[in-house]
Scaffold this motif. Structure first.
Motif, mmCIF file in Angstrom:
data_model
loop_
_atom_site.group_PDB
_atom_site.id
_atom_site.type_symbol
_atom_site.label_atom_id
_atom_site.label_comp_id
_atom_site.label_asym_id
_atom_site.label_seq_id
_atom_site.Cartn_x
_atom_site.Cartn_y
_atom_site.Cartn_z
ATOM 1 N N GLN A 65 6.111 11.214 8.074
ATOM 2 C CA GLN A 65 4.583 11.262 7.823
ATOM 3 C C GLN A 65 3.706 11.145 9.075
ATOM 4 O OE1 GLN A 65 6.607 9.198 5.816
ATOM 5 N NE2 GLN A 65 6.840 7.803 7.485
ATOM 6 N N ILE A 125 0.916 -1.137 -0.006
ATOM 7 C CA ILE A 125 0.076 -0.101 -0.013
ATOM 8 C C ILE A 125 0.995 1.237 0.261
ATOM 9 C CG2 ILE A 125 -0.136 0.158 2.470
ATOM 10 C CD1 ILE A 125 -3.353 0.758 2.112
ATOM 11 N N GLY A 126 0.272 2.258 -0.508
ATOM 12 C CA GLY A 126 1.120 3.556 -0.334
ATOM 13 C C GLY A 126 2.258 3.628 -1.504
ATOM 14 N N GLY A 127 3.592 3.802 -0.747
ATOM 15 C CA GLY A 127 4.868 3.829 -1.300
ATOM 16 C C GLY A 127 5.266 2.503 -1.580
ATOM 17 N N SER A 128 4.481 1.571 -1.154
ATOM 18 C CA SER A 128 4.782 -0.008 -1.309
ATOM 19 C C SER A 128 4.219 -0.541 -2.409
ATOM 20 C CB SER A 128 4.517 -0.892 -0.095
ATOM 21 O OG SER A 128 5.505 -0.278 0.759
ATOM 22 N N GLY A 132 9.012 4.959 2.019
ATOM 23 C CA GLY A 132 8.263 4.186 1.256
ATOM 24 C C GLY A 132 7.906 4.950 -0.042
ATOM 25 N N ARG A 133 7.436 6.195 0.111
ATOM 26 C CA ARG A 133 7.267 7.123 -1.151
ATOM 27 C C ARG A 133 8.467 7.070 -1.911
ATOM 28 N NH1 ARG A 133 6.435 9.623 3.117
ATOM 29 N NH2 ARG A 133 7.379 11.624 3.575
ATOM 30 N N THR A 151 2.006 -3.333 8.549
ATOM 31 C CA THR A 151 1.002 -2.707 7.992
ATOM 32 C C THR A 151 -0.313 -3.316 7.703
ATOM 33 O OG1 THR A 151 2.370 -0.898 6.885
ATOM 34 C CG2 THR A 151 0.067 -0.909 6.269
ATOM 35 N N SER A 193 6.116 -4.752 2.198
ATOM 36 C CA SER A 193 5.877 -3.786 3.470
ATOM 37 C C SER A 193 7.086 -3.509 4.180
ATOM 38 C CB SER A 193 4.816 -4.367 4.427
ATOM 39 O OG SER A 193 4.737 -3.607 5.560
ATOM 40 N N LYS A 194 7.524 -2.039 4.296
ATOM 41 C CA LYS A 194 8.819 -1.441 4.934
ATOM 42 C C LYS A 194 8.895 -1.997 6.454
ATOM 43 C CE LYS A 194 12.242 1.610 5.438
ATOM 44 N NZ LYS A 194 12.733 2.955 5.606
ATOM 45 N N SER A 195 7.646 -1.371 6.928
ATOM 46 C CA SER A 195 7.386 -1.727 8.377
ATOM 47 C C SER A 195 7.185 -3.141 8.737
ATOM 48 C CB SER A 195 6.412 -0.612 8.869
ATOM 49 O OG SER A 195 5.187 -1.164 8.294
ATOM 50 N N GLY A 196 6.586 -3.844 7.775
ATOM 51 C CA GLY A 196 6.181 -5.180 7.980
ATOM 52 C C GLY A 196 5.092 -5.309 9.086
ATOM 53 N N GLU A 237 2.386 13.895 0.753
ATOM 54 C CA GLU A 237 2.921 13.069 2.051
ATOM 55 C C GLU A 237 3.901 13.814 2.605
ATOM 56 O OE1 GLU A 237 1.707 8.834 3.208
ATOM 57 O OE2 GLU A 237 3.821 8.681 2.585
ATOM 58 N N PRO A 271 -1.785 -4.823 3.898
ATOM 59 C CA PRO A 271 -1.062 -5.572 3.360
ATOM 60 C C PRO A 271 -0.942 -6.855 4.047
ATOM 61 C CG PRO A 271 0.270 -3.966 3.637
ATOM 62 C CD PRO A 271 -0.804 -3.423 3.951
#
Ligand code: PA5
Length: 434
Positions: free
Chosen positions: A415, A81-84, A202-203, A144, A139-142, A287, A147
Motif C-alpha cells: 500500500q 485504524i484501517g486493517g487494525s 493489516g487488511r 501510526t 498497530s502493526k507498525s506501532g 487498498e 492510534p
C-alpha cells in the motif's frame, strides 16, 4: 451443511459466461501462485493458512485474555485504524444485538484511534469517566499517528483513574514482535502483548489476535469463526476445480467486468448488521488493487435504506458500475406483520407474512430493476448470519482478493500510496526528520 453460494448469472450481458470461464486457467494459476508463494508480495502471504495453522493453545490464550477483560471492564476500547480495527468491528457489529449497547449488555466495545477527531476523543473520555474500562491497542507498525495519539490520551486517563499497576492489567497491545514504538512501550510497561505476524498485512489480519481478541471480548465464538474460515480455506484451495472455486469465479468475473468498463463495484446488503462488513471489504479490495493507475473503485450501500438515497444513481446514473449483493438466506428471528382491523396504512395484504419475506421481495425487485437498468449483478448468499458463515465469508473475500489482484497484475499486498498524506502531515507538524 448449507454453503455460501455465488451467483453470477445476472452479471452476464455486460460479459459472457464464456469470457469468465476463459479466465479459468489464469485464475487457477493466480491461486497457485498464492499457494506456492511465487507471485508479487509473496512475503505477505501468512494470512492464507491462518485458519488451519492457529493452535488450540493460541486460541485458549486469546480467550483467557478476553475473559479477563470481560470480567474487569464495563467498556473495552479498541484502538486501531484501517486493517487494525475494521475486521473486528465488522464481525462484532454483524453478530451483536442491534441494541446491546443500549440494553446494558457488558462489556461495551467502543473504538478509538480510527480518526483524529478532537470532539470524538473528548466525548469518548467523558463517556469513560467513572467507568471501569480497558484498552486493546492495535498497530502493526506501532508508529501510526491516529492510534498512538488516542492511546496516549486514554492511557493517561486510565492511569489517573486506577493507578499505573491496575491500568497495566487492563491494557493489551497487539503489534509487531520486535519493531515500532508500541512494541517498545509495551515491553517497557510489561503489558500483555500479542504479535501480528510479519507476513500478515493489516487488511488481512482479522483472523489473527488483531481481530480475534476484540471479537472474543464482545462474547463472540472465535472457534466457530475460525471453523468457518477453515472450511473456506479448503474450498478455495488451488486444487479445487475452477467451476467449484468461488474465490476464483468471483475474481475472474469482477476482472472481466472491469475490462468491460465497469470500474466501480458496489457491495450491497439487505441486512443492517452487515454495514461494517462492507467497510472492511472496501479496504480489503480498494487498498489491495488500487495502484499503478488501475483497480476497481469499491463502494457500498445498505439496502433498502440507501435505495431511498442512492437508488436513483444506481438505476440511471453513469453505467460504469456493477453490484455485488450479500444476501442472508435465513434471518435469526421471526417477526410477522400483524392484521389490523382498520387497515388505514393499507398493509393488510401483508398480514401474516414475515418481515423477511418482504425484505426478500425487495431484494428480488431491486435485482430485476438494476439488471434492467444495465447494472450487472453478482449475488453472494450466506445461509445465516452466525460465526461460522461469517468466518467463511471473510476468508472467501480474502482469498478472492489475492487471486483478483494477481489477475489485475498488481501486488495486492502492499500500500505504497498510503504514505503520501503522512509525509505531508508530518512535515506540516514539524515532526523531526520530515
Ligand atoms: O491494511 C493496512 O496495512 C492498513 O490499513 C493498516 O492496517 C493501517 O494503516 C494501520 O496500520 P498499523 O496497524 O501499522 O497501525
Amino acid at each position: 451443511m448449507a454453503k455460501i453460494k455465488l451467483e453470477i448469472e445476472k452479471a452476464l450481458g455486460a460479459i459472457t459466461k464464456e469470457q469468465v470461464y476463459a479466465q479459468a486457467s489464469k485464475a487457477m494459476e493466480a491461486n497457485r501462485r498464492l499457494e506456492n508463494g511465487t507471485g508479487k508480495g509473496n512475503d505477505f502471504l501468512g494470512w492464507l493458512h491462518l485458519p488451519s495453522s492457529i493452535t488450540a493453545a493460541e486460541l485458549a490464550d486469546i480467550q483467557a485474555t478476553a475473559d479477563l477483560l470481560r470480567s474487569k471492564c464495563e467498556v473495552v476500547v479498541v484502538v486501531g485504524i484501517g486493517g487494525s480495527y475494521l475486521g473486528a468491528k465488522a464481525v462484532i457489529d454483524a453478530l451483536s444485538g442491534s441494541f446491546d449497547q443500549l440494553s446494558g449488555k457488558k462489556p461495551v466495545v467502543v473504538y478509538a484511534g480510527h480518526n483524529i477527531g478532537e470532539d470524538y476523543l473528548h466525548e469518548l473520555s467523558a463517556y469513560l469517566n467513572n467507568k471501569s474500562f480497558g484498552i486493546i491497542n492495535i498497530s502493526k507498525s506501532g508508529t501510526t499517528t491516529e492510534p498512538a495519539l488516542a492511546f496516549r490520551i486514554l492511557k493517561k486517563q486510565l492511569e489517573d483513574a486506577l493507578g499505573k499497576a491496575e491500568a497495566k492489567s487492563r491494557i493489551v497491545a497487539v503489534t509487531d514482535k520486535a519493531r515500532g514504538a508500541l512494541r517498545t512501550l509495551a515491553d517497557k510497561e510489561t503489558y500483555k502483548t500479542y504479535v501480528i505476524p510479519d507476513n500478515v498485512g493489516g487488511r488481512f489480519s482479522v483472523l489473527t489476535p488483531v481481530g480475534l481478541l476484540p471479537i472474543a471480548v464482545a462474547g463472540i465464538d472465535i472457534q466457530q469463526l475460525l471453523a468457518g474460515a477453515l472450511e473456506m480455506e479448503k474450498n478455495t484451495a488451488s486444487a479445487v476445480p475452477f467451476e467449484e472455486n468461488l474465490a476464483e469465479i468471483y475474481a475472474a468475473t469482477r476482472n472481466e467486468l472491469y475490462k468491460s468498463g465497469k470500474k466501480i463495484e458496489i457491495l450491497a446488503n439487505f441486512h443492517p448488521k452487515l454495514h461494517y462488513v462492507s467497510e472492511w471489504w472496501k479496504q480489503l479490495y480498494g487498498e489491495s488493487e488500487g495502484k499503478e493507475q488501475k483497480g476497481i473503485f469499491t463502494a457500498s450501500v445498505d439496502f433498502t435504506t440507501d435505495l431511498h438515497s442512492m437508488g436513483q444513481w444506481i438505476q440511471e446514473g453513469e453505467r460504469s458500475i456493477y453490484e455485488t449483493v450479500i444476501s442472508v438466506a435465513k434471518s435469526n428471528y421471526q417477526v410477522e406483520v400483524p392484521f389490523d382491523e382498520q387497515d388505514l396504512d393499507g398493509l393488510n395484504f401483508l398480514a401474516g407474512r414475515r418481515v423477511d419475506y418482504v425484505n426478500k421481495q425487495a431484494e428480488l425487485g431491486t435485482q430485476m430493476a438494476h439488471v434492467d437498468g444495465g447494472v450487472p449483478n453478482l449475488r453472494i448468499e450466506i445461509p445465516e448470519l452466525n460465526e461460522y458463515y461469517l468466518g467463511q465469508l471473510l476468508y472467501f473475500f480474502e482469498r478472492a482478493c489475492g487471486v483478483s489482484g494477481y489477475l489485475l497484475g498488481v501486488n495486492p499486498f502492499d500500500q505504497p500510496g498510503v504514505e503520501a498524506y503522512k509525509k505531508n502531515m508530518f512535515k506540516l507538524l514539524n515532526k523531526p526528520g520530515y
